[in-house]
Design a protein around this motif. Structure first.
Motif, mmCIF file in Angstrom:
data_model
loop_
_atom_site.group_PDB
_atom_site.id
_atom_site.type_symbol
_atom_site.label_atom_id
_atom_site.label_comp_id
_atom_site.label_asym_id
_atom_site.label_seq_id
_atom_site.Cartn_x
_atom_site.Cartn_y
_atom_site.Cartn_z
ATOM 1 N N ARG A 11 0.758 -1.201 0.130
ATOM 2 C CA ARG A 11 -0.081 0.006 -0.150
ATOM 3 C C ARG A 11 0.641 1.102 0.018
ATOM 4 O O ARG A 11 0.643 2.226 -0.695
ATOM 5 C CB ARG A 11 -0.853 -0.056 1.442
ATOM 6 C CG ARG A 11 -2.006 -0.893 1.027
ATOM 7 C CD ARG A 11 -3.155 -0.776 2.077
ATOM 8 N NE ARG A 11 -2.747 -0.901 3.582
ATOM 9 C CZ ARG A 11 -2.743 -2.126 4.141
ATOM 10 N NH1 ARG A 11 -3.032 -3.160 3.422
ATOM 11 N NH2 ARG A 11 -2.235 -1.880 5.291
ATOM 12 N N ALA A 14 2.327 1.882 -3.205
ATOM 13 C CA ALA A 14 1.080 2.250 -4.199
ATOM 14 C C ALA A 14 0.946 3.844 -4.145
ATOM 15 O O ALA A 14 0.897 4.663 -5.016
ATOM 16 C CB ALA A 14 0.068 1.542 -4.276
ATOM 17 N N ARG A 15 0.856 4.118 -2.736
ATOM 18 C CA ARG A 15 0.773 5.659 -2.393
ATOM 19 C C ARG A 15 1.814 6.701 -3.119
ATOM 20 O O ARG A 15 1.756 7.497 -3.716
ATOM 21 C CB ARG A 15 0.646 5.930 -1.053
ATOM 22 C CG ARG A 15 -0.666 5.324 -0.354
ATOM 23 C CD ARG A 15 -0.862 5.919 1.131
ATOM 24 N NE ARG A 15 0.152 5.097 1.925
ATOM 25 C CZ ARG A 15 -0.056 3.932 2.594
ATOM 26 N NH1 ARG A 15 -1.379 3.671 2.538
ATOM 27 N NH2 ARG A 15 0.585 3.665 3.319
ATOM 28 N N GLN A 16 3.189 5.975 -3.001
ATOM 29 C CA GLN A 16 4.360 6.586 -3.420
ATOM 30 C C GLN A 16 4.513 6.885 -4.764
ATOM 31 O O GLN A 16 4.646 7.889 -5.410
ATOM 32 C CB GLN A 16 5.705 6.168 -2.900
ATOM 33 C CG GLN A 16 5.770 6.202 -1.201
ATOM 34 C CD GLN A 16 7.207 5.465 -1.038
ATOM 35 O OE1 GLN A 16 7.726 4.594 -1.970
ATOM 36 N NE2 GLN A 16 7.559 5.518 0.379
ATOM 37 N N LYS A 17 3.828 5.719 -5.559
ATOM 38 C CA LYS A 17 3.700 5.876 -7.089
ATOM 39 C C LYS A 17 2.718 7.045 -7.478
ATOM 40 O O LYS A 17 3.011 7.565 -8.413
ATOM 41 C CB LYS A 17 3.426 4.514 -7.282
ATOM 42 C CG LYS A 17 3.536 4.291 -8.875
ATOM 43 C CD LYS A 17 3.261 2.707 -9.443
ATOM 44 C CE LYS A 17 3.043 2.741 -10.888
ATOM 45 N NZ LYS A 17 2.943 1.368 -11.462
ATOM 46 N N ALA A 18 1.888 6.838 -6.651
ATOM 47 C CA ALA A 18 0.463 7.913 -7.200
ATOM 48 C C ALA A 18 1.181 9.351 -6.857
ATOM 49 O O ALA A 18 0.651 10.145 -7.697
ATOM 50 C CB ALA A 18 -0.756 7.359 -6.056
ATOM 51 N N ARG A 19 1.760 9.415 -5.842
ATOM 52 C CA ARG A 19 2.490 10.744 -5.472
ATOM 53 C C ARG A 19 3.348 11.375 -6.867
ATOM 54 O O ARG A 19 3.359 12.485 -7.140
ATOM 55 C CB ARG A 19 2.898 10.826 -4.082
ATOM 56 C CG ARG A 19 2.177 10.880 -2.901
ATOM 57 C CD ARG A 19 2.813 11.436 -1.734
ATOM 58 N NE ARG A 19 3.775 10.301 -1.448
ATOM 59 C CZ ARG A 19 3.424 9.408 -0.293
ATOM 60 N NH1 ARG A 19 2.226 9.223 0.020
ATOM 61 N NH2 ARG A 19 4.479 8.510 -0.137
ATOM 62 N N ARG A 20 4.054 10.320 -7.037
ATOM 63 C CA ARG A 20 5.213 10.669 -8.148
ATOM 64 C C ARG A 20 4.353 11.000 -9.486
ATOM 65 O O ARG A 20 4.635 11.830 -10.226
ATOM 66 C CB ARG A 20 5.947 9.387 -8.362
ATOM 67 C CG ARG A 20 7.211 9.274 -7.533
ATOM 68 C CD ARG A 20 8.367 8.370 -7.912
ATOM 69 N NE ARG A 20 7.614 7.021 -8.161
ATOM 70 C CZ ARG A 20 7.802 5.978 -7.192
ATOM 71 N NH1 ARG A 20 7.951 6.303 -5.975
ATOM 72 N NH2 ARG A 20 7.317 4.771 -7.537
ATOM 73 N N LYS A 21 3.382 10.182 -9.796
ATOM 74 C CA LYS A 21 2.467 10.506 -10.885
ATOM 75 C C LYS A 21 1.704 12.019 -10.797
ATOM 76 O O LYS A 21 1.650 12.715 -11.867
ATOM 77 C CB LYS A 21 1.513 9.448 -11.049
ATOM 78 C CG LYS A 21 2.021 8.107 -11.501
ATOM 79 C CD LYS A 21 0.960 7.039 -12.016
ATOM 80 C CE LYS A 21 1.589 5.759 -12.518
ATOM 81 N NZ LYS A 21 0.469 4.707 -12.788
ATOM 82 N N LYS A 22 1.293 12.161 -9.613
ATOM 83 C CA LYS A 22 0.750 13.424 -9.434
ATOM 84 C C LYS A 22 1.571 14.658 -9.619
ATOM 85 O O LYS A 22 1.394 15.793 -10.194
ATOM 86 C CB LYS A 22 0.183 13.587 -8.220
ATOM 87 C CG LYS A 22 -0.789 14.550 -7.741
ATOM 88 C CD LYS A 22 -1.372 14.837 -6.506
ATOM 89 C CE LYS A 22 -2.394 15.738 -6.346
ATOM 90 N NZ LYS A 22 -3.189 15.644 -4.914
ATOM 91 N N LYS A 25 2.560 14.853 -13.269
ATOM 92 C CA LYS A 25 1.304 15.751 -14.144
ATOM 93 C C LYS A 25 1.485 16.952 -13.719
ATOM 94 O O LYS A 25 1.213 17.881 -14.761
ATOM 95 C CB LYS A 25 -0.124 14.945 -13.647
ATOM 96 C CG LYS A 25 -1.140 15.634 -14.287
ATOM 97 C CD LYS A 25 -2.563 14.835 -13.814
ATOM 98 C CE LYS A 25 -3.663 15.364 -14.752
ATOM 99 N NZ LYS A 25 -4.883 14.394 -14.272
#
Length: 320
Positions: A11, A14-22, A25
């Motif tokens: 988890r 996944a959160r770190q990956k989401a932050r990187r994508k954000k 972006k």
């Protein structure tokens, strides 16, 4: 590692990956925003630049919007008055409005301030060609600094050469030959007016007759550009006849006599019988004159076609 710990780590990843994508972006959006700003600034800079103003003027000229075209070209000149494009565009606006004089003044006024601007001279020459005023090109370059004419040799046409020197008096009819550079045609006048391409075209030797003759000539190259005009004056004075032969001789006569004057070709004789000097206003000799009775002083003179007068012959007659 327990199952619970493994799920927790997954988890977290996944959160770190989401932050990187954000973040990526946001960075991409920021980059796009910056590019948009740069593009807007670039477009604005172009529209307000010299070239932008010239192009706007040319587009307006193409659709016959002369007001916008003139404003745009003047705007370009306000930004840079040393480049030729705006002058050319503005001159086309004036030409389209049938005001070639104003277009010419645009160039000549600028050249007075920018006497070493070769490209501006070139633009002015092209205006003269475009407006069918090629005869003004040699005068323009003749008045310019030598560095200008040296830089624009394609517009320089050498003057024609004359086979006879002027300033001399000739005692016989002369044949004048004119020559020009290869590929050039020669036009000339004999009435002291400056020649144009509408003047007499030189095709062979020009006969210089008795009297004063002035020849004006130009050479014109294949592009229709003329040289400066050259003028030379000639004087031909043919030998004048001596005093005319008059018969009979001076003397006393007891019978009727006819007085005759020998008149050479090309001359007219005039005479008097009252002791006055003969002129072209005196009696014209047309044939033998009957000798008057009594004492007569007969005087005669010859006059050629150019009005030159011979010496006077005097005869003293007494008819009893």
């Amino acid at each position: 590692m327990s199952e619970e710990e493994r799920r927790r780590r997954n988890r977290e990843r996944a959160r770190q990956k989401a932050r990187r994508k954000k973040k990526q972006k946001r960075a991409l959006l920021l980059a796009l925003f910056l590019l948009l700003i740069i593009a807007v600034v670039g477009v604005f800079a172009y529209l307000t630049s010299y070239i932008g103003a010239v192009n706007k003027g040319n587009r307006a000229l193409g659709r016959n919007d002369y007001t916008t075209a003139e404003d745009s070209f003047r705007n370009a000149l306000a930004k840079d008055d040393t480049r030729p494009e705006a002058y050319t565009g503005l001159s086309k606006v004036y030409q389209a409005q049938d005001n070639a004089d104003k277009a010419e003044r645009l160039f000549t006024s600028a050249l007075k301030k920018q006497g070493e601007n070769i490209e501006l001279y070139r633009a002015c020459i092209k205006f003269y060609i475009r407006s069918d005023q090629k005869e003004k090109i040699p005068e323009l370059l003749d008045e310019a600094d030598s560095s200008i004419s040296d830089a624009l040799p394609e517009y320089i046409v050498k003057t024609p050469k004359f086979s006879l020197d002027d300033g001399e008096d000739y005692d016989d009819v002369q044949q004048l030959k004119l020559t020009a550079a290869s590929g050039c045609k020669i036009y000339y006048t004999k009435n002291k007016k400056k020649p144009t391409t509408g003047s007499r075209k030189y095709t062979g030797p020009i006969q210089i007759e008795e009297g004063d003759t002035t020849i004006y000539a130009i050479a014109v190259n294949k592009a229709g550009i003329p040289s400066l005009p050259v003028r030379k004056s000639y004087t031909v004075e043919l030998p004048i006849e001596d005093a005319p032969a008059v018969s009979p001789s001076t003397g006393q006569y007891s019978s009727a006599q006819e007085i005759e004057i020998k008149v050479p070709d090309g001359y007219t004789a005039y005479y008097t019988t009252d002791k006055s000097e003969p002129t072209t206003s005196s009696t014209k000799y047309t044939g033998p004159v009957e000798m008057p009775e009594g004492e007569t002083i007969f005087k005669a003179v010859l006059v050629n076609a150019k009005g030159r007068v011979s010496g006077i012959t005097t005869r003293n007659y007494v008819l009893n």
